[in-house]
Design a protein around this motif. Structure first.
Motif, PDB file in Angstrom:
ATOM      1  N   LEU A   1       0.824  -1.210   0.000  1.00 25.15           N
ATOM      2  CA  LEU A   1       0.000   0.000   0.000  1.00 25.15           C
ATOM      3  C   LEU A   1       0.856   1.257   0.000  1.00 25.15           C
ATOM      4  O   LEU A   1       0.513   2.255  -0.654  1.00 25.15           O
ATOM      5  CB  LEU A   1      -0.937  -0.010   1.211  1.00 25.15           C
ATOM      6  N   GLN A   2       1.940   1.241   0.736  1.00 25.95           N
ATOM      7  CA  GLN A   2       2.829   2.403   0.753  1.00 25.95           C
ATOM      8  C   GLN A   2       3.397   2.682  -0.634  1.00 25.95           C
ATOM      9  O   GLN A   2       3.495   3.835  -1.061  1.00 25.95           O
ATOM     10  CB  GLN A   2       3.951   2.182   1.763  1.00 25.95           C
TER      11      GLN A   2
ATOM     12  N   GLU B   1       0.660   4.212  -2.714  1.00 25.16           N
ATOM     13  CA  GLU B   1       0.413   5.604  -2.337  1.00 25.16           C
ATOM     14  C   GLU B   1       1.362   6.543  -3.067  1.00 25.16           C
ATOM     15  O   GLU B   1       0.971   7.612  -3.541  1.00 25.16           O
ATOM     16  CB  GLU B   1       0.567   5.774  -0.831  1.00 25.16           C
TER      17      GLU B   1
ATOM     18  N   HIS C   1       0.118   6.434  -6.852  1.00 18.45           N
ATOM     19  CA  HIS C   1      -1.251   6.800  -7.214  1.00 18.45           C
ATOM     20  C   HIS C   1      -1.871   7.857  -6.305  1.00 18.45           C
ATOM     21  O   HIS C   1      -2.891   8.422  -6.676  1.00 18.45           O
ATOM     22  CB  HIS C   1      -2.150   5.557  -7.191  1.00 18.45           C
ATOM     23  N   GLY C   2      -1.331   8.073  -5.147  1.00 20.17           N
ATOM     24  CA  GLY C   2      -1.927   9.024  -4.226  1.00 20.17           C
ATOM     25  C   GLY C   2      -2.734   8.334  -3.147  1.00 20.17           C
ATOM     26  O   GLY C   2      -3.355   7.300  -3.367  1.00 20.17           O
ATOM     27  N   ARG C   3      -2.771   8.944  -1.970  1.00 18.10           N
ATOM     28  CA  ARG C   3      -3.426   8.323  -0.819  1.00 18.10           C
ATOM     29  C   ARG C   3      -4.944   8.293  -0.972  1.00 18.10           C
ATOM     30  O   ARG C   3      -5.589   7.318  -0.602  1.00 18.10           O
ATOM     31  CB  ARG C   3      -3.045   9.094   0.448  1.00 18.10           C
ATOM     32  N   GLN C   4      -5.516   9.376  -1.531  1.00 15.71           N
ATOM     33  CA  GLN C   4      -6.974   9.424  -1.639  1.00 15.71           C
ATOM     34  C   GLN C   4      -7.498   8.347  -2.577  1.00 15.71           C
ATOM     35  O   GLN C   4      -8.520   7.724  -2.304  1.00 15.71           O
ATOM     36  CB  GLN C   4      -7.404  10.813  -2.131  1.00 15.71           C
TER      37      GLN C   4
ATOM     38  N   LEU D   1      -6.176   5.509  -3.130  1.00 11.35           N
ATOM     39  CA  LEU D   1      -6.057   4.202  -2.461  1.00 11.35           C
ATOM     40  C   LEU D   1      -7.241   3.937  -1.551  1.00 11.35           C
ATOM     41  O   LEU D   1      -7.607   2.789  -1.309  1.00 11.35           O
ATOM     42  CB  LEU D   1      -4.758   4.135  -1.673  1.00 11.35           C
ATOM     43  N   LYS D   2      -7.840   4.979  -1.035  1.00 12.61           N
ATOM     44  CA  LYS D   2      -8.988   4.790  -0.148  1.00 12.61           C
ATOM     45  C   LYS D   2     -10.193   4.233  -0.891  1.00 12.61           C
ATOM     46  O   LYS D   2     -11.148   3.772  -0.269  1.00 12.61           O
ATOM     47  CB  LYS D   2      -9.364   6.117   0.517  1.00 12.61           C
TER      48      LYS D   2
ATOM     49  N   GLU E   1      -7.207  15.676  -5.335  1.00  9.07           N
ATOM     50  CA  GLU E   1      -5.871  15.108  -5.456  1.00  9.07           C
ATOM     51  C   GLU E   1      -5.510  14.854  -6.913  1.00  9.07           C
ATOM     52  O   GLU E   1      -4.360  15.091  -7.334  1.00  9.07           O
ATOM     53  CB  GLU E   1      -5.797  13.805  -4.670  1.00  9.07           C
TER      54      GLU E   1
ATOM     55  N   ARG F   1      -5.788   1.143   8.007  1.00 14.33           N
ATOM     56  CA  ARG F   1      -4.879   2.214   7.605  1.00 14.33           C
ATOM     57  C   ARG F   1      -5.628   3.495   7.232  1.00 14.33           C
ATOM     58  O   ARG F   1      -5.167   4.597   7.525  1.00 14.33           O
ATOM     59  CB  ARG F   1      -4.019   1.757   6.429  1.00 14.33           C
ATOM     60  N   TYR F   2      -6.774   3.362   6.569  1.00 17.93           N
ATOM     61  CA  TYR F   2      -7.410   4.537   5.986  1.00 17.93           C
ATOM     62  C   TYR F   2      -8.753   4.917   6.599  1.00 17.93           C
ATOM     63  O   TYR F   2      -9.165   6.071   6.468  1.00 17.93           O
ATOM     64  CB  TYR F   2      -7.628   4.309   4.480  1.00 17.93           C
TER      65      TYR F   2
END
Length: 1418
Positions: A582-583, A586, A589-592, A594-595, A623, A675-676
């Motif tokens: 996941l890191q 992120e 692709h960006g954290r948002q 991934l959510k 984002e 995580r999210y």
């Protein structure tokens, strides 16, 4: 861009609505939408686009490609990877260009991990780190320019080398062309040029521009033509474009639309008429062609008989194949499973249980077992694997069992479960068990594999595994898997006591891990260096988990040979590996974004839904457009290629579901949530999903968004689909029905939930019809669990009460049935709960008023109301209940029935624990022993059986002789202190050891005084009475049993009632709210009843005291029971009749006497002695003019008298005639009158003396309507169905247009007198004892004592498609005869409230000269 924007502005929504009307989903993947530099960093754009085209071809039911060909050839990108031999050949052609060789070696590095080795183009940021960092300012701009020049230089080198290689004959012309092709040409080749058929699934639109002037070419060429890096017209690209167009013209001329348009100042100006017309024409052509292709595909021949099952089997087969594609090892465990199955082939055995921690490879093991067994078993054997939780049909127990039963029955030629069975959980479980027995008896071989029992939902408590058979018959094998901890394994160990049936999946060894690495990488076409393999095995060895190893290998597939092992850090557990994965995602692709993995609904999200939902998520879009603006400021959506990149990188962590799209691996989801998913984020997600499924931002409504690149708020269309409740007639929006309540609840949108869904009658009907009543109950239960709202609880209880009826008719329900049930059950609660319940009832009345079909309109409540005494109904039997046992300590109820089945229920959760099948005759008695762990049962098959209620297994069976009585005395008595079972026999009492079955002795003709022998006392009353033991007073009286109560038990404030005449048990709560109790007007089961013409007064005789006539009255309000008069009689009353206008009550006595009570003078009595010594008066009839009265004694004549009014008191003249009443005698006089062949139950005369209805108990001839002038039978209602049992009572409507009948099948039917057609049928849960016309309908009294008042609405003409039996599985036939003479009239037109039973003086103009008499022997 003009055509693309026009497509999104005008065409997309229209096509979306069209697809929805056909039950299809429109997905548009625009490769050029929102394409930014960040997407091209890894040079994967071409590969991703081609994969998306392949996916469109795979899933599309219509066109899969729309080509917009203009005057640009498109970008010619550098190949992402080149095979080793080919790359080195090109290098050899550049031997004299040392600078070019240096650039190639700098940007392309050999990857030996690829098979065969390849040279891979390095990411742009490797040499230009600020290329994707606009915040770096001038450095970013400089590197962007530098990469553009570098890209052009590299392309030139490839072109030069390829041309040289072609001239030298080292490569072909086609091999050379791949270095010159643009992305556009590659897409078109993948989309339609590779197809040999002219009628392909592509829509092709070609736009030509006239030659621009030289002054405009330089100025506007970059917008419409290809240019070089220095801004000049790219002539080579134009030549390649002309070749591409030539290929298109030759290959697909019929799919081509060619247009030419002249630009205005080098641009497309929509304000100019010719440009506007061109864009409008473009949109019309796109819509026309796309609709045509979709329509032709949708009209293709129908598929298999069970399309949903075919899809499920295909889905399961695909997953199973993927699971065991690289399976290695586990030979020992597979051998043990196969050996156990072989050893238990010819004996009864338990299911085989495979268990272990998550990620240990249980699913792959069972898939491999299925694969191996197919090759070993005979060809006709059936292997049915199910990976539970991977599809909607494998997630809940009922869908699972239904699919398995239909598959197995179809394979072995067995009868599939009928709809009534498939819609009842208890019946479906029983059918499943019986099916396994039938397969075994036929000598067939079946292997059923159920993987991951823990994934079953809580629907019908499937996760508790009570439905799972505990004993498997010979030739049938059941293999299941579950986690090593949890309720599933605990339940299995409780059911299966022998450890030999349990197989634990151990961790993999180091050597097995190495074998899996080799097999996995070979299947992927990759290899690893020895150092990389050692790193993976070192991390894997700490857990030994196959899932852990697979996650590591999924990451290792991306490693190149130049990836240093020292730079790799791998987690030592599944959780750590997922976090590292996941890191990495992120960063890319960006954290948002991934959510979005958390955007999983009840049934997952399809990709189209996911892209739409992401386009509504402000955080995600902020984002995405952080570094650039949307391509169209009026439309803001997620760029499709962004999701395609994420899906590609997630790889096999996403599981495809054939119906609802995708889901994420369970272990993956748990880590992502941790995580999210904060509380705030959870609410935000549910809010976005509720807005999507409610259609809040569809149909052009603009949703505001604040982007980082803009200082002001932007209102933009998100182009999400509308969400109507019905897409088209008969096509419901299932996704909205399934998801919207769930998200409104979790988003906290209480008011919208209450008023738009729970208080919306259309919503409740649509969801009940489309998803089933259980789905509605699930939604209401969810709402009730989080909201303090008694109305929601009552509505849920209402659906619980009507569920058995809707389940029985299997989705044949129409709106009138549901609306009647809701209105009748909730009507008494409208004043107390006006917000939801009052609103629902008001909507019901509005619907009745506007209904275009015949319908009965309830005027009062006459069914059990929610919150009242009736708690629920337990079903599962096919015949009456014969015995009941209860263990309060174990919260256990067990009952037996005439079909030989015993069912055990958990009373705390109201779920079926076991269905015990063994008796071949009716179960006579049942006793619980050993504190409810065991039970004993006897049956008419002469067997005493002992059962374990922990496992559901039969422990032993002893053949004994029992009394085969219709209602036997108590058959067994248990003395646990002496370990003895007593069973009565024809000669005395049989004494059996409780725990030993080897011997037993007889105790003949003598019973010890300490041994109680209880007789079974029948109670024929359909009513419960509750008495206080201290005061001796009756505390409560509950009606609504429906059948005579045979058994009663009390459990924790709940009464359990059962009847030998009913297959259901009913649970009644004693602590109910009295205001929710359904009102009854008279005591239950009163068969001697008459009703006044205004419907407000009822005269009755109670069964327990037949020498007294009581009167009940109600004044249009809530019914109140009180004694108006009590007529004491000297003999038992056999029948009642009422002269409505003259207010005379006629009482026929057992002595043959008829007593007449003037209701205005109750103290006075007229006595009509029989003209001769006659038996009891069994029936009476009064002519509608009230000028004749007929008394019908059993088997004798029927005297006719004339009651004439005096000045203050009536007098009686006659008798005038005494007629024979036997039907044969009537038939002799009038041969037209057919003999019924069964007891005649009722006679009804029309109000104008023109018709008569004769009803009987006969199934074949339920009723006939007869002309009285001339005498002839007009219509015969011939039936053979449950819903047409014999008619008990009937009445003609006030205007003689309709006839209302009440039958033994607990229905009220409405018939057309003129045609004999059935107009309407209504199930009322109780037999109708008496029915009387009233205004526009009737008033009736049911066996429960309920007062039923309904109006009847019928249009002048019926729709040709109208079917009165649409709610019922039944049929009837009406036989008509031609009349000899014209009838005087059949009904009065225009009469609505007019009552022909008014005073004779008012009706003298139409008084008939003859009084017709129909009489019969009852």
């Amino acid at each position: 861009a003009s055509e693309r924007n026009a497509f999104w502005d005008k065409t997309y929504s229209e096509l979306q609505d069209y697809c929805q009307s056909l039950g299809l989903v429109l997905e548009v993947v625009d490769f050029r939408w929102g394409l930014s530099s960040s997407i091209t960093l890894d040079h994967m754009t071409t590969e991703l686009c081609l994969r998306e085209i392949q996916l469109c071809h795979k899933v599309s039911a219509g066109p899969s490609f729309i080509a917009l060909v203009g005057n640009q050839y498109g970008q010619r990108s550098i190949p992402h990877s080149i095979p080793e031999n080919e790359f080195e050949l090109l290098l050899s052609k550049l031997s004299e260009d040392q600078e070019g060789l240096t650039l190639f070696k700098r940007w392309f590095i050999k990857d030996n991990n690829s098979v065969p080795p390849q040279y891979v183009l390095q990411p742009i940021t490797k040499h230009f780190p600020c290329y994707d960092d606009p915040e770096s300012g001038p450095q970013h701009e400089a590197e962007v320019v530098a990469w553009n020049l570098m890209e052009a230089r590299l392309l030139h080198l490839f072109h030069t080398a390829a041309l040289e290689a072609e001239r030298a004959g080292d490569i072909s012309a086609e091999q050379k062309r791949k270095f010159f092709k643009s992305l556009t040409e590659r897409e078109m080749e993948q989309g339609f040029l590779s197809s040999q058929q002219d009628n392909c699934s592509a829509v092709i639109f070609v736009r030509e521009l006239p030659q621009l002037k030289k002054s405009e070419q330089q100025k506007h060429s970059s917008k419409f033509f290809d240019v070089t890096a220095d801004g000049l017209l790219d002539t080579e690209a134009q030549e390649l474009l002309n070749l591409l167009k030539h290929r298109i013209y030759n290959a697909h001329p019929s799919n081509l639309d060619l247009h030419s348009i002249e630009l205005s100042k080098g641009a497309m100006d929509k304000s100019r008429k010719e440009h506007k017309d061109y864009l409008d024409n473009f949109c019309e052509l796109i819509v026309s062609q796309v609709k045509g292709k979709i329509g032709r595909q949708a009209a293709s021949p129908t598929g298999p008989a069970w399309p949903w099952l075919q899809q499920e089997l295909s889905h399961q087969a695909k997953l199973s194949e993927e699971k065991c594609a690289v399976f290695t090892g586990r030979d020992s465990l597979l051998g043990k499973l196969c050996l156990m199955m072989w050893e238990s082939t010819n004996i009864l055995h338990a299911p085989l249980v495979v268990y272990g921690p998550p990620g240990m490879g249980k699913s792959a093991l069972l898939c491999k077992l299925a694969q191996e067994m197919r090759s070993v078993l005979e060809p006709q054997a059936v292997v049915a694997p199910r990976l539970l939780g991977t599809s909607p049909l494998s997630s809940d127990v009922d869908s699972l069992l239904k699919g398995v039963c239909i598959q197995v029955c179809g394979a072995f030629g067995l009868t599939a479960p009928c709809p009534q069975t498939a819609n009842s959980h208890a019946k479906l479980v029983r059918f499943f068990h019986a099916m396994l027995q039938r397969v075994s008896q036929q000598g067939e071989t079946l292997l059923l594999i159920l993987d991951a029992l823990d994934n079953l939902t809580q629907a019908n408590n499937g996760h508790k595994l009570h439905w799972l058979p505990k004993e498997i018959p010979p030739n049938v094998h059941l293999v299941v898997s579950t986690l090593h901890k949890g309720t599933a394994l605990e339940s299995l160990r409780a059911h299966v006591n022998d450890d030999k049936y349990f197989f634990e999946v151990d961790p993999l060894t180091f050597d097995q891990g190495r074998d899996i690495v080799d097999a996995y990488m070979n299947a992927a076409g990759r290899r690893l260096t020895s150092e990389q393999v050692d790193v993976i095995l070192h991390s894997f060895h700490q857990s030994g988990s196959p899932l852990h190893l697979k996650l590591l290998l999924d990451m290792a597939k991306q490693w190149s040979s130049y990836t240093a092992a020292s730079d790799v850090r791998l987690g030592s557990s599944i959780r750590e590996v997922i976090l590292q994965f996941l890191q990495a995602l992120e960063i890319k692709h960006g954290r948002q974004l991934l959510k979005t993995l958390l955007y999983v609904c009840r049934c997952g999200l399809s990709e189209a839904e996911l892209r739409d939902v992401l386009s509504l998520d402000g955080d995600v879009l902020a984002e995405v457009y952080q570094k650039c603006l949307p391509p169209n400021p009026t439309i803001v959506r997620l760029p499709p290629l962004l999701w395609a990149r994420l899906r590609h990188d997630l790889g096999e962590h996403l599981l495809e579901r054939w119906e609802q799209g995708i889901i994420v691996l369970r272990q993956f989801t748990e880590v992502v949530k941790e995580r999210y998913l904060s509380v705030e984020r959870r609410v935000q997600m549910h809010t976005v999903l509720s807005e999507y499924f409610s259609g809040q931002w569809s149909q052009g409504r603009l949703k505001p968004i604040l982007l980082p690149s803009l200082e002001t708020q932007l209102n933009a269309d998100r182009k999400v689909p509308s969400q109507p409740m019905w897409f088209a007639e008969g096509t419901a929006n299932l996704r909205k029905l399934q998801e919207l309540p769930y998200h409104l609840v979790h988003a906290g949108k209480w008011e919208e939930l209450r008023h738009s869904l729970l208080g919306n009658l259309d919503w409740l009907y649509c969801k009940t019809l489309s998803c089933g009543v259980a789905s509605v109950i699930q939604d209401l239960s969810l709402c009730a669990s989080v909201m303090e709202c008694p109305e929601i609880q009552l509505i849920r209880d209402c659906f619980l009460l009507l569920k058995p009826t809707l389940d029985f008719i299997d989705g044949l329900m129409d709106s009138s049935l549901l609306f009647t049930e809701i209105c009748v059950r909730l009507q008494t609660l409208t004043h107390a709960y006006p917000s939801l319940i009052g609103r629902l009832c008001s909507q019901c009345q509005d619907w009745f008023a506007s209904c275009a079909d015949p319908v009965l309109v309830p005027r009062c409540s006459f069914m059990q109301a929610p919150g009242g005494p009736l708690k629920c109904t337990l079903s599962g039997f096919t015949k009456g209940v014969t015995t009941v046992g209860l263990s309060s300590k174990r919260d256990l109820l067990i009952a037996g029935s005439e079909d030989g089945v015993l069912i055990a229920w958990d009373l705390k959760h109201l779920e079926v624990l076991h269905t015990l099948v063994g008796h071949t005759g009716a179960v006579q008695s049942v006793k619980l022993t050993n504190r409810g762990d065991h039970c004993l049962s006897t049956g008419l098959d002469g067997c005493l059986r002992k059962w374990s209620l922990l496992s559901g297994k039969q422990l032993f069976c002893i053949q004994v002789t029992v009394l085969a009585e219709a209602r036997p005395a108590e058959q067994i008595h248990v003395l646990e202190s002496r370990a003895v079972v007593l069973s009565n026999t024809q000669g005395g009492v049989c004494s059996l050891p409780l725990y030993c079955v080897s011997s037993y002795s007889y105790l003949l003709n003598k019973i010890d005084d300490c041994i109680p022998v209880l007789s079974d006392i029948q109670c024929f009353a359909c009513q419960l009475k509750v008495w206080g033991l201290i005061t001796g007073q009756m505390l409560d009286s509950i009606s609504g049993m429906g059948s005579p109560v045979s058994f009663l038990s009390v459990y924790d404030g709940t009464i359990i009632s059962a009847s030998t005449s009913s297959p259901c048990l009913k649970l009644w709560q004693l602590d109910y709210d009295p205001k929710h109790k359904s009102q009854t007007c008279i005591p239950a089961n009163c068969s001697r009843v008459v009703i006044s013409k205004d419907g407000n007064t009822v005269h009755l005789v109670r069964e327990e005291d037949r020498t007294k006539v009581l009167t009940w009255s109600s004044n249009e309000g809530e019914p109140q029971i009180y004694k108006l008069y009590e007529f004491w009689l000297s003999s038992e009353v056999c029948c009642l009749e009422l002269a409505q206008h003259k207010q005379l009550l006629f009482c026929g006595l057992r002595t043959g006497t008829v007593l007449i009570y003037p209701l205005a003078f109750p103290e006075e009595t007229l006595c009509l002695p029989p003209p001769e010594s006659l038996p009891a008066v069994r029936g009476m009839a009064i002519s509608p003019l009230e000028d004749r009265n007929c008394c019908g004694p059993r088997g004798r004549g029927a005297p006719v008298r004339d009651p004439r009014p005096g000045t203050a008191f009536p007098c009686v003249e006659g008798p005038f005639h005494s007629l024979l009443t036997h039907p044969a005698a009537l038939a002799g006089v009038r041969p037209e009158l057919d003999h019924h062949g069964a007891a005649i139950t009722c006679i009804a005369l029309s109000n104008w003396d023109t018709h008569a209805l004769i009803g009987s108990q006969d199934y074949a001839l339920a009723a006939c309507i007869t002309y009285l002038t001339p005498w002839c039978s007009l219509f015969f209602f011939t039936t053979q169905d449950f819903y047409f049992e014999g008619v008990l009572c009937a009445a003609f409507s006030v205007n003689d247009k309709y006839v209302f009948t009440g039958s033994r099948d607990k229905t009220i039917k409405v018939w057309d007198v003129a045609t004999g057609c059935l107009l309407y049928i209504q199930y009322v849960y109780a037999t109708i004892m008496k029915i009387t016309p009233y205004k526009d309908g009737f008033v009736a009294i049911s066996q429960h004592g309920s007062y039923i008042k309904e109006g009847f609405r019928c249009p002048d003409s019926l729709s040709p498609s109208y079917n009165p039996l649409r709610n019922f599985r039944a049929h009837y036939r009406v036989t008509s005869r031609e009349k000899v003479l014209e009838r005087p009239h059949s009904y009065l037109k225009g009469v609505h409230d007019y009552n022909p039973l008014e005073s004779p003086s008012e009706r003298s103009a139409v008084r008939l000269s003859t009084c017709f008499l129909l009489s019969c022997t009852f």
